[in-house]
Design an enzyme around this catalytic site. Structure first.
Site, PDB file in Angstrom:
ATOM      1  N   GLU A  93      33.954  44.709  33.499  1.00 17.88           N
ATOM      2  CA  GLU A  93      33.187  44.021  32.466  1.00 17.88           C
ATOM      3  C   GLU A  93      32.352  42.923  33.088  1.00 17.88           C
ATOM      4  O   GLU A  93      32.732  42.359  34.114  1.00 17.88           O
ATOM      5  CB  GLU A  93      34.149  43.308  31.506  1.00 17.88           C
ATOM      6  CG  GLU A  93      35.113  44.203  30.834  1.00 17.88           C
ATOM      7  CD  GLU A  93      36.199  43.413  30.143  1.00 17.88           C
ATOM      8  OE1 GLU A  93      36.068  42.177  29.993  1.00 17.88           O
ATOM      9  OE2 GLU A  93      37.187  44.020  29.751  1.00 17.88           O
ATOM     10  N   CYS A 107      28.508  36.095  34.017  1.00 13.12           N
ATOM     11  CA  CYS A 107      29.893  36.035  34.510  1.00 13.12           C
ATOM     12  C   CYS A 107      30.256  37.451  34.959  1.00 13.12           C
ATOM     13  O   CYS A 107      30.197  38.388  34.166  1.00 13.12           O
ATOM     14  CB  CYS A 107      30.824  35.565  33.393  1.00 13.12           C
ATOM     15  SG  CYS A 107      32.556  35.596  33.876  1.00 13.12           S
ATOM     16  N   CYS A 114      43.416  43.237  38.809  1.00 10.12           N
ATOM     17  CA  CYS A 114      43.706  42.015  39.556  1.00 10.12           C
ATOM     18  C   CYS A 114      45.193  41.955  39.892  1.00 10.12           C
ATOM     19  O   CYS A 114      46.030  42.328  39.075  1.00 10.12           O
ATOM     20  CB  CYS A 114      43.311  40.803  38.722  1.00 10.12           C
ATOM     21  SG  CYS A 114      43.562  39.252  39.605  1.00 10.12           S
ATOM     22  N   CYS A 118      48.316  36.657  36.200  1.00  8.89           N
ATOM     23  CA  CYS A 118      48.440  35.450  35.368  1.00  8.89           C
ATOM     24  C   CYS A 118      48.960  35.844  33.980  1.00  8.89           C
ATOM     25  O   CYS A 118      48.547  36.852  33.406  1.00  8.89           O
ATOM     26  CB  CYS A 118      47.102  34.731  35.249  1.00  8.89           C
ATOM     27  SG  CYS A 118      46.451  34.239  36.848  1.00  8.89           S
ATOM     28  N   CYS A 121      46.556  36.742  30.887  1.00 14.29           N
ATOM     29  CA  CYS A 121      45.295  37.426  31.183  1.00 14.29           C
ATOM     30  C   CYS A 121      45.409  38.934  31.015  1.00 14.29           C
ATOM     31  O   CYS A 121      46.306  39.568  31.566  1.00 14.29           O
ATOM     32  CB  CYS A 121      44.875  37.098  32.614  1.00 14.29           C
ATOM     33  SG  CYS A 121      43.453  38.039  33.145  1.00 14.29           S
ATOM     34  N   GLY A 163      39.485  39.683  38.675  1.00 12.00           N
ATOM     35  CA  GLY A 163      39.706  39.703  40.120  1.00 12.00           C
ATOM     36  C   GLY A 163      39.740  38.324  40.736  1.00 12.00           C
ATOM     37  O   GLY A 163      39.379  37.338  40.112  1.00 12.00           O
ATOM     38  N   LEU A 219      44.068  25.998  37.490  1.00 13.76           N
ATOM     39  CA  LEU A 219      45.354  25.333  37.720  1.00 13.76           C
ATOM     40  C   LEU A 219      46.376  25.702  36.633  1.00 13.76           C
ATOM     41  O   LEU A 219      47.453  26.194  36.923  1.00 13.76           O
ATOM     42  CB  LEU A 219      45.120  23.820  37.769  1.00 13.76           C
ATOM     43  CG  LEU A 219      46.199  22.995  38.429  1.00 13.76           C
ATOM     44  CD1 LEU A 219      46.424  23.400  39.869  1.00 13.76           C
ATOM     45  CD2 LEU A 219      45.849  21.501  38.348  1.00 13.76           C
ATOM     46  N   HIS A 220      46.042  25.410  35.401  1.00 14.48           N
ATOM     47  CA  HIS A 220      46.809  25.826  34.212  1.00 14.48           C
ATOM     48  C   HIS A 220      48.199  25.210  34.075  1.00 14.48           C
ATOM     49  O   HIS A 220      48.881  25.446  33.066  1.00 14.48           O
ATOM     50  CB  HIS A 220      46.955  27.347  34.109  1.00 14.48           C
ATOM     51  CG  HIS A 220      45.682  28.098  34.242  1.00 14.48           C
ATOM     52  ND1 HIS A 220      44.491  27.654  33.707  1.00 14.48           N
ATOM     53  CD2 HIS A 220      45.386  29.270  34.877  1.00 14.48           C
ATOM     54  CE1 HIS A 220      43.525  28.516  34.001  1.00 14.48           C
ATOM     55  NE2 HIS A 220      44.038  29.490  34.713  1.00 14.48           N
ATOM     56  N   ASN A 294      42.435  31.696  23.934  1.00 14.10           N
ATOM     57  CA  ASN A 294      42.055  32.670  22.894  1.00 14.10           C
ATOM     58  C   ASN A 294      43.114  33.760  22.871  1.00 14.10           C
ATOM     59  O   ASN A 294      43.386  34.333  23.931  1.00 14.10           O
ATOM     60  CB  ASN A 294      40.747  33.371  23.260  1.00 14.10           C
ATOM     61  CG  ASN A 294      39.546  32.598  22.800  1.00 14.10           C
ATOM     62  OD1 ASN A 294      39.659  31.672  22.006  1.00 14.10           O
ATOM     63  ND2 ASN A 294      38.400  32.970  23.312  1.00 14.10           N
ATOM     64  N   CYS A 337      38.281  37.545  29.837  1.00 17.79           N
ATOM     65  CA  CYS A 337      38.378  38.438  30.972  1.00 17.79           C
ATOM     66  C   CYS A 337      39.305  39.639  30.738  1.00 17.79           C
ATOM     67  O   CYS A 337      40.458  39.492  30.404  1.00 17.79           O
ATOM     68  CB  CYS A 337      38.870  37.558  32.109  1.00 17.79           C
ATOM     69  SG  CYS A 337      39.512  38.329  33.513  1.00 17.79           S
TER      70      CYS A 337
END
Ligand code: SF4
Length: 349
Positions: A93, A107, A114, A118, A121, A163, A219-220, A294, A337
């Protein structure tokens, strides 16, 4: 029949080598790339100032765009998303974002799938498949540029799609070198942001490459226990090594690092987390992007409450940390993503 090779795979010197057998005059090597970079051509047949015989000869073996566009979604806020399928059947995408400051941002994805996994994700759900090539990255950028009217062109580039960019750095730098070059898309290097999960060696390599791009670290979480959960890759590095590499990046390039922090309800959005983050970033020249999560289909996480978001932001601000709250655009088209790729796959299964 063999798949055709995209001309986007070749830099200026490589193109000369690749087409050496055609014995073309030198000016053709400026003319051909001008078609796809400056004149928004997506195929060899559009290159109407090349002799027809040359176009036919080139088209036997080469193409400009290699992918098939499977979907094109538009959101009310001006965000557009493309789902592309490469000849090997893998899909990625890419997204065009518009804002009221006339920024036109592409983007793009860097890998198919990936490996970073995470927690929040959609891209990580199916794991890593393969790296994208230079040409596949450029194609995403050019296809998004084509969506703009003739009078507009891309102004910014964010390497934040599917990725981990630092695991595909040589191809990425080759693609960026092409699109930032003055005779091509002329996107300012300062308007290119590479977003990483935080791989210390990769960050140092990027700093040493002296390429002037901006760095964003996802970082999160403000401590290793929580970050190991949200970003499993952290178990191999730990936050301190990432901070040291980010400091090195700042020393070497003079560019302050952006720390991305996706706020997830009841997971990493408490005032204590904000205080820990403050302690981590105090005395560092950095900026924090807070991104309220989201919801992603198939994942149990929720958007933080407006109060939690405000409290978190105020705690940072009151402690002198430079920050911005960024809302994800394109909700109605699965712009986060990996979401469109995944929902497409599910709808076909
Ligand atoms: S957030 Fe980025 S690094 Fe993490 S799994 Fe998704 S694509 Fe990979």
């Amino acid at each position: 029949m063999l798949d055709k090779i995209s001309l986007l795979e070749f830099g200026p010197e490589e193109l000369k080598e690749e087409l050496a057998s055609l014995e073309l005059p030198n000016f053709r090597f400026a003319q051909i790339p001008r078609w796809y970079f400056a004149r928004k051509a997506g195929s060899i047949s559009e290159m109407t100032d090349l002799p027809l015989t040359l176009r036919e000869k080139l088209a036997e073996k080469y193409t400009v765009f290699a992918a098939e566009m499977l979907a094109h979604r538009k959101s009310d806020d001006g965000t557009e998303k493309l789902l592309l399928q490469w000849p090997d059947g893998h899909r990625v995408e890419c997204v065009l974002l518009r804002d009221d400051r006339n920024h036109r941002t592409a983007c793009i994805s860097i890998q198919v799938g990936c490996a970073m996994g995470c927690l929040f994700c959609a891209s990580g759900l199916d794991g890593f498949v393969r790296n994208l090539t230079r040409g596949e990255m450029i194609e995403q950028i050019l296809r998004l540029n084509q969506l703009l009217p003739k009078t507009e062109r891309l102004t910014h580039l964010v390497i934040m799609g599917t990725g981990e960019p630092l695991l595909n750095l040589p191809s990425l730098l080759s693609a960026l070198n092409a699109v930032t070059s003055q005779e091509n898309l002329d996107i300012s290097k300062r308007r290119v942001t590479i977003s990483t999960v935080g791989l210390p060696q990769g960050i140092e390599k990027l700093a040493d490459a002296e390429v002037s791009y901006r760095l964003a670290v996802s970082l999160h979480a403000p401590n290793d226990v929580l970050r190991n959960r949200i970003v499993p890759q952290n178990r191999h590095t730990g936050i301190q090594k990432i901070m040291a590499a980010s400091d090195y990046f700042f020393e070497k390039t003079g560019r302050r690092v952006t720390f991305e922090y996706v706020l997830i309800d009841s997971l990493n959005d408490s005032r204590e987390h904000a205080q820990e983050l403050t302690a981590l970033l105090r005395n560092r020249t950095a900026i924090v992007n807070l991104i309220p999560f989201n919801p992603v289909q198939g994942l149990p996480y929720k958007t933080p409450s407006p109060t939690a978001t405000r409290d978190f932001a105020e705690t940072l601000q009151n402690n002198g940390i430079d920050m911005k709250i960024r809302f994800r655009k394109g909700n109605s088209i699965n712009a986060a993503c990996g979401q469109l790729r995944r929902s497409w796959k599910e709808s076909k299964e």
